[in-house]
Enzyme design. Structure first.
Site, PDB file in Angstrom:
ATOM      1  N   SER A 123     -37.363  73.160  18.123  1.00 43.12           N
ATOM      2  CA  SER A 123     -36.947  71.691  17.920  1.00 43.12           C
ATOM      3  C   SER A 123     -35.727  71.216  18.310  1.00 43.12           C
ATOM      4  O   SER A 123     -35.816  69.660  18.349  1.00 43.12           O
ATOM      5  CB  SER A 123     -36.915  71.245  16.488  1.00 43.12           C
ATOM      6  OG  SER A 123     -38.480  72.147  16.204  1.00 43.12           O
TER       7      SER A 123
ATOM      8  N   LYS B 165     -30.230  63.101  13.904  1.00 50.75           N
ATOM      9  CA  LYS B 165     -32.072  63.151  13.867  1.00 50.75           C
ATOM     10  C   LYS B 165     -32.140  63.066  12.485  1.00 50.75           C
ATOM     11  O   LYS B 165     -30.907  63.304  12.030  1.00 50.75           O
ATOM     12  CB  LYS B 165     -31.942  64.607  13.866  1.00 50.75           C
ATOM     13  CG  LYS B 165     -33.712  65.188  13.803  1.00 50.75           C
ATOM     14  CD  LYS B 165     -33.624  65.817  13.816  1.00 50.75           C
ATOM     15  CE  LYS B 165     -35.122  66.962  13.738  1.00 50.75           C
ATOM     16  NZ  LYS B 165     -35.323  68.101  13.946  1.00 50.75           N
TER      17      LYS B 165
ATOM     18  N   SER C 190     -39.609  69.810  16.816  1.00 54.78           N
ATOM     19  CA  SER C 190     -39.357  68.399  15.855  1.00 54.78           C
ATOM     20  C   SER C 190     -38.530  67.222  16.372  1.00 54.78           C
ATOM     21  O   SER C 190     -38.519  65.780  16.102  1.00 54.78           O
ATOM     22  CB  SER C 190     -39.505  69.071  14.343  1.00 54.78           C
ATOM     23  OG  SER C 190     -38.378  69.042  14.801  1.00 54.78           O
TER      24      SER C 190
END
Lengths: 99, 485
Positions: B177, B78, B153
């Protein structure tokens, strides 16, 4: 949070200033409505009596995390300044602070 | 069978037997990326050159007989974890040009374990969002239906695994997330206990809630990743010095006699009927495996979202004060003085959702309101944690749906922040209490969208989660469907 505080666009302007955010008039209107919706939702916490409840600020009970005071490798000036939008010599340069 | 579609443990077998090289695996993954990335948009930045070099090095090590837990395995990161010398944006304009001078601890650990980094995955700006639509670099599309969101997210990390654009990935979870996008994309996602994985080098959103964890294709791979990620880090003072077990030994362990708590507050109105039905089926599978179902109550569940939307923005407003145009990132071109430089840089650099949360947080912490908002929320947070402490007196693990609905349409909730926030309603309590959680696929809707079931356990009991999740996974025998792209 006694009762529901209704934010005005002036409040939003003030908070934006505290947050160092420039907001347009359009954003001010939008944020005022949206923040009021969110605050209204958050207000449900007042249904709960929390007298005497110790606040929790951390998920895990950890006490002070000490380490030995030992010199270790550090970034160094050059690498620390490498991302600066405006670096000069050993310094971060910024626009004038006072007149 | 293409190499990109395999799991870590399947590829490890092939590497060990000399059937494939790390280079072949990496090339397979990049050929898949070439074929689908344009439609899915999992990545902000690909690291092909670095990946090929790492794969070549892995092959040298394999030749020498040096096999580490992730040797030659392509992993996506990420774009919230710092990678030395590789731009790390956090999905934001304000960090579009930030090149970290150091690696996050998880990056160091994965690298030492032999992982090959594929790229930096797309995400909601500063991890604030539930759909990956707030990324400055454009939305990510759900591989099961390209018109739908992947969750967020960590949306790019989830789709990269679901669409076979990597073998496993790293995400971060502040209110769901990792688990929410894992559920919506049909992969496994774990949020470890707060303090289990070092946050050093993780760009901070809400420091008392953030935790790094893995996305994988199955539960065994999750255990393999956790073996690499978990552990104390002297650079991170909230990481905890407790022993890290070998998580792999929990895989397939039997759950006969385990008490599995079903909190009634998680099976309420508003939950999609297909999600409810799939989770009921999961409960039946767990029962068939010897789990004893017990009804439990988590009475403060209805307050979790309100607590979260004070605490997370409050911490965020403080953490994001560092983006001021001085030390790194964007600086506005037209400022006459310092104050104007701050306010204009932040206006240009942050998107609407980040601004909204900075505003809520700043307000909640401002003079005269601190006690009423942050203080009150911190007290209710203690009650939420107490709910879990009491529940775990009565059961070994808790089972809930991961999300109230399957993936929604892109654009459907962007103008209604509260509706967006509600998609995290079943995952937020975990972060507030600091406990671990895992989402595992538990079926599909009639329209072919994945559904996830969530297991929760007490602090540092990731092993229990892996045990029940792997046993469930094996016995549920959910159809091994892959998205058609």
């Amino acid at each position: 949070m006694e009762g529901i505080l209704k934010l005005t666009t002036q409040n939003v302007e003030y908070v934006a200033k505290l947050a160092r955010l420039e907001v347009t008039n359009q954003e001010k209107e939008k944020f005022t409505a949206q923040l009021n919706d969110i605050l209204l939702y958050i207000d449900k916490l007042n249904e709960l009596d929390t007298t005497g409840v110790a606040p929790m600020s951390h998920a895990i009970a950890v006490t002070n995390a000490f380490r030995e005071d030992k010199v270790a490798e550090s970034l160094g000036t050059q690498r620390a300044l490498a991302n600066a939008p405006d670096a000069r010599g050993e310094f971060f340069r910024v626009p004038k602070v006072i007149d | 069978m293409e190499l990109y579609s395999l799991t870590i443990h399947e590829l490890q077998e092939k590497i060990k037997n000399g059937d494939v090289s790390a280079m072949q695996i990496t090339e397979s993954v990049f050929s898949r990326i070439n074929a689908v990335e344009e439609r899915v948009h999992s990545y902000i930045r690909l690291m092909k050159e670095e990946a090929l070099a790492a794969a070549a090095k892995a092959d040298e090590n394999i030749k020498k007989g040096d096999l580490q837990p992730l040797t030659g395995i392509p992993v996506a990161l990420k774009d919230i974890v710092c990678t030395k010398g590789i731009t790390t944006t956090c999905g934001s304009h304000i960090l579009h040009n930030f090149v970290p001078p150091y690696n996050a601890t998880v990056v160091e650990k994965l690298s030492a374990a032999g992982a090959v980094f594929v790229g930096k995955a797309n995400m909601d700006e500063f991890a604030m969002g539930s759909s990956t639509e707030t990324s400055y670099f454009g939305p990510t599309h759900n591989p099961w239906d390209l018109e739908r969101i992947p969750g967020g997210s960590s949306g790019g990390s989830a789709t990269a695994v679901a669409a076979d654009e990597c073998i496993a990935s790293i995400g971060s979870d502040t209110g769901g997330s990792i688990r929410q996008p894992a559920a919506l994309c049909g992969v496994v996602g774990m949020k470890p206990t707060y303090g289990r994985v070092s946050r050093f080098g993780l760009i901070a959103f809400a420091s008392s809630l953030d935790q790094i964890g893995p996305f994988t294709k199955d539960v065994e791979d999750c255990a393999i990743m956790m073996n690499v990620l978990a552990g104390y880090d002297p650079k991170e003072s909230t990481s905890v010095k407790t022993e890290v077990p070998d998580y792999r030994r929990f895989i397939g362990g039997d759950i006969k006699g385990w008490k599995v708590g079903i909190p009634k507050e998680y099976f309420v109105e508003g939950i999609d009927p297909e999600v409810a039905a799939a989770v009921q089926k999961a409960i039946a599978v767990v029962e068939k495996c010897g789990g004893k179902i017990v009804d439990i109550t988590l009475p403060h569940t209805q307050y979790c979202l309100a607590v979260y939307y004070i605490i997370a923005p409050a911490e965020a407003s403080s953490n994001l004060a560092r983006y001021d145009g001085v030390k790194y990132g964007l600086r506005t071109a037209d400022a006459r003085d310092l104050m104007e430089m701050y306010t204009k840089t932040r206006r240009q650099g942050f998107g609407a959702e980040v601004k909204r949360r900075i505003m809520i947080g700043t307000y909640a912490l401002s003079a005269g309101y601190y006690d009423a908002y942050y203080g009150k929320a911190s007290q209710v947070r203690a009650l939420i944690r107490r709910d879990f402490d009491e529940a775990f007196q009565q059961c070994d693990v808790i089972l809930t749906p991961t999300t109230p609905t399957p993936a929604f349409k892109i654009g459907e909730k962007t103008d209604d922040p509260l509706q967006m926030y509600l998609s995290d309603i079943f995952t937020i309590s975990t972060n507030l209490a600091g406990i671990p959680g895992i989402s595992v696929p538990c079926g599909f809707t009639a329209a072919g969208l994945p559904i996830g079931v969530q297991f929760l356990a007490g602090h540092f009991e990731e092993g229990k989660l892996l045990q029940i999740a792997s046993t469930y996974e094996k016995n549920a025998a959910i159809e091994k469907r892959r998205p058609t792209l």
